[in-house]
Structures are given as C-alpha cells and as structure tokens.
Design a protein around this motif. Structure first.
Motif, PDB file in Angstrom:
ATOM      1  N   ARG A   1      -6.342  -4.885  -4.703  1.00 25.25           N
ATOM      2  CA  ARG A   1      -6.155  -6.257  -5.183  1.00 25.25           C
ATOM      3  C   ARG A   1      -7.111  -7.251  -4.555  1.00 25.25           C
ATOM      4  O   ARG A   1      -7.351  -8.319  -5.096  1.00 25.25           O
ATOM      5  N   SER A   2      -7.617  -6.920  -3.360  1.00 27.10           N
ATOM      6  CA  SER A   2      -8.495  -7.872  -2.667  1.00 27.10           C
ATOM      7  C   SER A   2      -9.963  -7.592  -2.984  1.00 27.10           C
ATOM      8  O   SER A   2     -10.846  -8.290  -2.493  1.00 27.10           O
TER       9      SER A   2
ATOM     10  N   THR B   1      -7.039   2.689   7.059  1.00 29.09           N
ATOM     11  CA  THR B   1      -6.205   2.614   5.855  1.00 29.09           C
ATOM     12  C   THR B   1      -7.041   2.176   4.657  1.00 29.09           C
ATOM     13  O   THR B   1      -6.982   2.781   3.590  1.00 29.09           O
ATOM     14  N   GLY B   2      -7.784   1.097   4.815  1.00 26.02           N
ATOM     15  CA  GLY B   2      -8.538   0.527   3.699  1.00 26.02           C
ATOM     16  C   GLY B   2      -7.827  -0.681   3.125  1.00 26.02           C
ATOM     17  O   GLY B   2      -6.599  -0.733   3.088  1.00 26.02           O
ATOM     18  N   ASP B   3      -8.640  -1.650   2.692  1.00 23.63           N
ATOM     19  CA  ASP B   3      -8.086  -2.851   2.064  1.00 23.63           C
ATOM     20  C   ASP B   3      -7.441  -2.479   0.735  1.00 23.63           C
ATOM     21  O   ASP B   3      -7.821  -1.510   0.087  1.00 23.63           O
ATOM     22  N   ASP B   4      -6.487  -3.276   0.332  1.00 20.17           N
ATOM     23  CA  ASP B   4      -5.830  -3.031  -0.950  1.00 20.17           C
ATOM     24  C   ASP B   4      -6.790  -3.364  -2.102  1.00 20.17           C
ATOM     25  O   ASP B   4      -7.563  -4.316  -2.005  1.00 20.17           O
TER      26      ASP B   4
ATOM     27  N   LYS C   1       0.825  -1.206   0.000  1.00 17.85           N
ATOM     28  CA  LYS C   1       0.000   0.000   0.000  1.00 17.85           C
ATOM     29  C   LYS C   1       0.866   1.267   0.000  1.00 17.85           C
ATOM     30  O   LYS C   1       0.337   2.371  -0.073  1.00 17.85           O
TER      31      LYS C   1
ATOM     32  N   THR D   1      -2.686   7.228  10.067  1.00 16.05           N
ATOM     33  CA  THR D   1      -2.134   8.110  11.105  1.00 16.05           C
ATOM     34  C   THR D   1      -2.074   9.549  10.591  1.00 16.05           C
ATOM     35  O   THR D   1      -2.454  10.499  11.290  1.00 16.05           O
TER      36      THR D   1
ATOM     37  N   GLY E   1      -4.125  -2.714   9.106  1.00 19.55           N
ATOM     38  CA  GLY E   1      -4.920  -3.666   9.879  1.00 19.55           C
ATOM     39  C   GLY E   1      -4.906  -5.090   9.369  1.00 19.55           C
ATOM     40  O   GLY E   1      -5.424  -5.979  10.022  1.00 19.55           O
ATOM     41  N   GLY E   2      -4.291  -5.294   8.223  1.00 18.41           N
ATOM     42  CA  GLY E   2      -4.301  -6.651   7.681  1.00 18.41           C
ATOM     43  C   GLY E   2      -3.117  -7.491   8.115  1.00 18.41           C
ATOM     44  O   GLY E   2      -3.078  -8.697   7.877  1.00 18.41           O
TER      45      GLY E   2
ATOM     46  N   PHE F   1      -3.706   5.767  -1.361  1.00 20.16           N
ATOM     47  CA  PHE F   1      -2.879   5.795  -0.158  1.00 20.16           C
ATOM     48  C   PHE F   1      -1.914   6.987  -0.167  1.00 20.16           C
ATOM     49  O   PHE F   1      -0.731   6.850   0.162  1.00 20.16           O
ATOM     50  N   ASP F   2      -2.435   8.134  -0.584  1.00 21.90           N
ATOM     51  CA  ASP F   2      -1.639   9.366  -0.584  1.00 21.90           C
ATOM     52  C   ASP F   2      -1.283   9.710   0.866  1.00 21.90           C
ATOM     53  O   ASP F   2      -0.184  10.175   1.165  1.00 21.90           O
ATOM     54  N   LEU F   3      -2.241   9.484   1.761  1.00 21.91           N
ATOM     55  CA  LEU F   3      -2.005   9.597   3.203  1.00 21.91           C
ATOM     56  C   LEU F   3      -2.244   8.220   3.807  1.00 21.91           C
ATOM     57  O   LEU F   3      -2.992   7.421   3.249  1.00 21.91           O
ATOM     58  N   ASP F   4      -1.635   7.953   4.958  1.00 22.59           N
ATOM     59  CA  ASP F   4      -1.996   6.740   5.691  1.00 22.59           C
ATOM     60  C   ASP F   4      -2.914   7.134   6.840  1.00 22.59           C
ATOM     61  O   ASP F   4      -3.197   8.320   7.055  1.00 22.59           O
TER      62      ASP F   4
ATOM     63  N   ALA G   1      -8.602  -9.909   5.749  1.00 21.13           N
ATOM     64  CA  ALA G   1      -7.309  -9.549   6.328  1.00 21.13           C
ATOM     65  C   ALA G   1      -7.461  -9.218   7.813  1.00 21.13           C
ATOM     66  O   ALA G   1      -8.483  -8.709   8.244  1.00 21.13           O
ATOM     67  N   GLY G   2      -6.445  -9.542   8.577  1.00 26.97           N
ATOM     68  CA  GLY G   2      -6.374  -9.092   9.960  1.00 26.97           C
ATOM     69  C   GLY G   2      -7.292  -9.807  10.924  1.00 26.97           C
ATOM     70  O   GLY G   2      -7.606  -9.289  11.991  1.00 26.97           O
TER      71      GLY G   2
END
Lengths: 221, 290
Positions: free
Chosen positions: B110-111, B105-108, A154, B126, A162-163, B121-124, B229-230
């Motif tokens: 790809r999933s 953040t959000g899932d990628d 990412k 945090t 979180g993954g 993902f310009d920002l994360d 995920a997670g």
C-alpha cells in the motif's frame, strides 16, 4: 457475519445492458446483508427505484430468509417463480455465497448487487471490523485473543515490523500495532511473552472449503 | 569468507552503504553509485524492491556489485515471495557468491508504487531467519537435507528509537535466536537509544551497525517524517537542517558528526545517502582527520 458493501451501480447497469435485460427481479437477504444495511428491504426498494429510473421494469422482489441456504432459497424462489419467470435477470443483494445459491436455484441469469468484503465483528450498529480470516489454524491461544493474521495489515505472526512507531501501525497509522497489543495483554494477564510462531500451514485452508457432517462424524475439511 | 563478517568479528569498525537497483535494465547509474561509495564500504546493501516499489532484483544487482569487486549485502524482504521462492532465492544467492543477507519484513504494498499488489508475507522476518539458519545447517525449512548447504552471514533490521522499547528489544532478541548475527538499524538521532541497544546486544555477541541518513534537502526531511515508516526526524534536527543556508552542506556536517559519535558506541555505521553518494568520503574522511 459476512460484511457486504454496495457495488458500483454502473457495473450493475452494465451487466444488465450486456444481456439486454429490461425486466429484473431483485432478491435481498434477511441475514447479514440486512444487518449490514446493504440487502434488506430498504436497500432492495432503493435498487428497485434506481432500476426503474433507468427505464427498467422490476417484476418483483423478495428478501430471502437466509439467501445462502439452498433449501430456503429454493423455496423462496419457487414461491416467486411467476415474477422470476417474467424477468430477464435477477439482481441479488446478498454476499457472493447468496448470489451463487440463487444462481443454482433458478435458470435465469443472476447478477451480484453487492461486493462481499470480509467476515466482520459488529462493533456497534453500522460499525463492522474484520477480526478473523477463517484461516483454519487458530493462533488466538498464543496471542491473547487478538488475531495477528487478520489485524496486522501484513498478517505477520511475529511482530512488530519495522514500521511500528510509538505503538502505532505503519500501514494504518491511527491503529494500535497488533503485536504491541498482544504483548501488552499477555503481560496484563500474567502470561509469558508470545513465543515465536511457526509459519502458517496453508494446506489447512485449501480452496474450495467443504465440510460434510453427514459423511464423517465431526466433519472434515 | 565475507569481508563484513571478518571485519566485524575482528572488532573493526565497519562501514556499509546502500544502493537501490534501477527501474529498468540500464545499470550505468547503479554502477556509478557502487563505484562512488564502494571503496569506502566493507559491504553495500542492495535493496529489494525498496519502498515496495519496483526495481531490478536484489539478487541480480548483488551479483553485479560482486563482479565489480565490492561486497554486497543481499536484501530479502518477505513481501513479494512465498516460502518456495524465498528458499529458492536464498539457494540462488549462495551459488552466486552472495555471503551476506539482510532479512527484513518489507514495506506494505500500500505504501509503494503498486498499491494493487498482494502482499505475500507468507513468512515473517523471524521465520525467514530461521529458514536461512536451517539452510546454513544443511536443510530446507522442512528439515530435508540440501545437496550443498549455505553459510550466510545473516543480518536483520532494528529500530532503536521506536517505542515501546521493551517490545523492540524482545523482537530483536527473537531475531538473534533465529540466527541474526548483525543488526543494521534505522537512522539514529538519539545516541542514548543507540547506547542502550548496543549494551543489550554486545553480550549476545551480535554486532550493531548504526544507521545514518543524509538529510540532503528539506523535502527529504518531510518525506521521512510523513511517508517513511519507522523513523522520525526530531524537531531540533529539522530546525537545524531547514534553517541552514545550504541544506546539503549542513546535512553532510550533521552526518559527519553522527558518524564520529557512533564510532565510540556501535560496531559500524550504515550510511543512507538519499542519492548524495559523493558525500560519503567526506562524511567518513572528515572523521578520519579529526
């Protein structure tokens, strides 16, 4: 080095068909594409055989010494000007920089024979990994020499996301999470935990990049 | 003022639920879900292209929930928008009356259902929390004064069961420093890990809302363990759910037990029904009778 992969051959045939090119000159590259086993002598000869198998004539071929180098490629193409003149198209087995250098050097239609995929580390012969995005604003000083921009799928500067599970990445599940690796290496080196990194400055990496050492001492971006 | 914030600050045990907006413009099913779980919730999370799959926007759906008389938690991921769009949507959210925001953040991609999409993902998460904090203080992320500020009650995600714990903890602490006032956790199966989370977060003045997932079918269990995920469902729970004569009834029973236990540990519970919205009153109601 620039990592290239072979391009879908049907696309190459379609490109040539589109302009009705039955006579083709092929140019490889003696640098990255040779190391990547995509544009060296062996691969150029394979491409020649395939073109001939589809009924085309290969008027000649050469391996550019550094195909992305305008001076060298100008010289390489002038040396083979007869074979190139006899061709209706030139197929370049080099990265996109190489393809464009050839396209600038000659008047004939030039087609890419490869896909350019990333700036790669040569982990061992035939194994390449992407470790750097050339973002123009290096954070490796803060991240124990592990680039999160590139090796976190990412591209998060602050992680893990979180993954992450058992230290593994959620996206590429057999990979160690980059952010876990960074924190672990910082601790091993007796350094402070990674500070919160600020958002990247994408104005450091505006397209098209240009550096001219002649214009300004030290270069400019 | 946000009802969620008010309840948490008064020390009330809160209940949050979760709604995914539709893929399309027909709001009937979403309204039905909101009406079903809304009366039992202090606030309802409205997901943002959940699972990196296309849905109607959280911004619009959150406003609809508000107009229906329920309190939304506007979710914002970092996946689909750059810093201009994220800030613009935060300003929009505040003007639409959305007081709670969960920043993740959000899932990628790809999933999800658009694997060809560019993950922004310009920002994360945090960094986006820091941006929202700045807006609460009256400036944009460049420090320029806003004409009218926000006053978001900001939450973040947390993963008490994901190891290594020291790194999870550092990450959570950073989110608190960036402005998170509450955490909503991934589904909890190991209560000891929830306890250690709450023990660390309480002194920081941060509220922990523990996740409970209704494992309504064997397929849902497999989906979580293979695709989500997670989160991993432990073997004993898998055996209990899959071995049940009626999986849905067993799943509700399990969730009910989990809610009961969580009441003694955390500041609230976040119920993910996986579509079994009708079970929410039972999961909470059975608990009230106990």
């Amino acid at each position: 080095m620039i990592i290239t992969q072979s391009r879908d051959w049907e696309r190459i045939e379609a490109d040539l068909d589109e302009i009705g090119a039955s006579r083709v000159f092929i140019m490889g590259c003696g640098q990255c594409a040779t190391v990547a086993s995509t544009g060296g002598e062996k691969e150029v000869l394979e491409a020649k055989a395939k073109l001939e198998a589809s009924g085309r004539t290969v008027t000649g071929w050469t391996i550019g010494e550094v195909t992305c180098h305008s001076g060298g490629t100008g010289l390489d193409t002038r040396k083979r000007s007869g074979d190139i003149e006899a061709a209706e198209a030139v197929l370049v087995l080099a990265c996109g920089a190489g393809v464009q250098t050839v396209a600038d050097a000659i008047a004939k239609p030039v087609f890419p024979g490869l896909e350019s995929v990333f700036l790669g580390n040569v982990v061992r012969h035939g194994v390449f990994e992407e470790r750097c995005q050339m973002c123009g604003e290096c954070v490796l000083d803060k991240t124990a020499g592990i680039c999160p921009v590139t090796t976190c799928p990412k591209g998060l500067l602050n992680g893990p996301c979180g993954g992450m599970w058992d230290g593994k990445c959620e996206v590429v599940v057999d990979r160690e999470c980059t952010h876990v690796l960074i924190q672990r290496r910082l601790v091993e080196q007796g350094r402070h935990a990674q500070e919160v990194l600020s958002p990247k400055d994408y104005s450091k990496k505006l397209k098209p990049g240009s550096v001219n050492l002649r214009e300004k001492k030290g270069g400019s971006r | 003022m946000s009802r969620l914030r008010d309840a948490l600050e008064r020390g009330e045990f809160v209940v949050t639920g979760e709604i995914a907006p539709p893929l399309g413009t027909d709001l009937a099913a979403m309204r039905q879900s909101i009406e079903t779980i809304g009366p039992y919730c202090h606030a309802i999370n409205i997901t943002d292209n959940q699972g990196a799959s296309l849905h109607l926007s959280s911004l619009a759906a959150s406003r609809i929930a508000l107009e229906m008389g329920y309190e939304p938690i506007f979710q914002q991921t970092c996946r689909d928008r750059n810093r201009l769009a994220l800030q613009s949507d935060l300003l929009a959210a505040w003007t639409l009356g959305l007081e709670n925001v969960l920043i993740v953040t959000g899932d990628d991609p790809r999933s999800g259902d658009h694997p060809q999409a560019k993950g922004v993902f310009d920002l994360d998460s945090t960094q986006l929390l820091e941006v929202a904090s700045a807006m609460n203080a009256g400036t944009d992320m460049l420090g320029r004064p806003l004409k009218g500020s926000t006053d978001f009650f900001m939450g973040a995600a947390m993963f008490p069961e994901a190891e290594p714990w020291d790194i999870q903890l550092l990450r959570a602490e950073r989110k608190v420093e960036a402005g998170a006032r509450f955490f909503q956790t991934q589904a909890i199966f190991d209560l000891a890990k929830l306890e250690r989370t709450v023990a660390v977060m309480r002194p920081l003045g941060v509220k922990v809302i523990a996740g409970v997932i209704v494992l309504r079918s064997a397929r849902a269990v497999d989906f979580i363990n293979n695709r989500l995920a997670g989160l991993m469902v432990p073997d004993d729970i898998v055996a209990r759910i899959k071995g049940a004569s009626d999986v849905a009834i067993e799943a509700v029973a399990l969730a009910t037990e989990q809610v009961r236990a969580i009441r003694d540990i955390a500041d609230g519970v976040h119920i993910m029904t996986l579509g079994l919205d009708s079970a929410v009153p039972q999961i909470l109601g059975a608990n009230q009778e106990a």
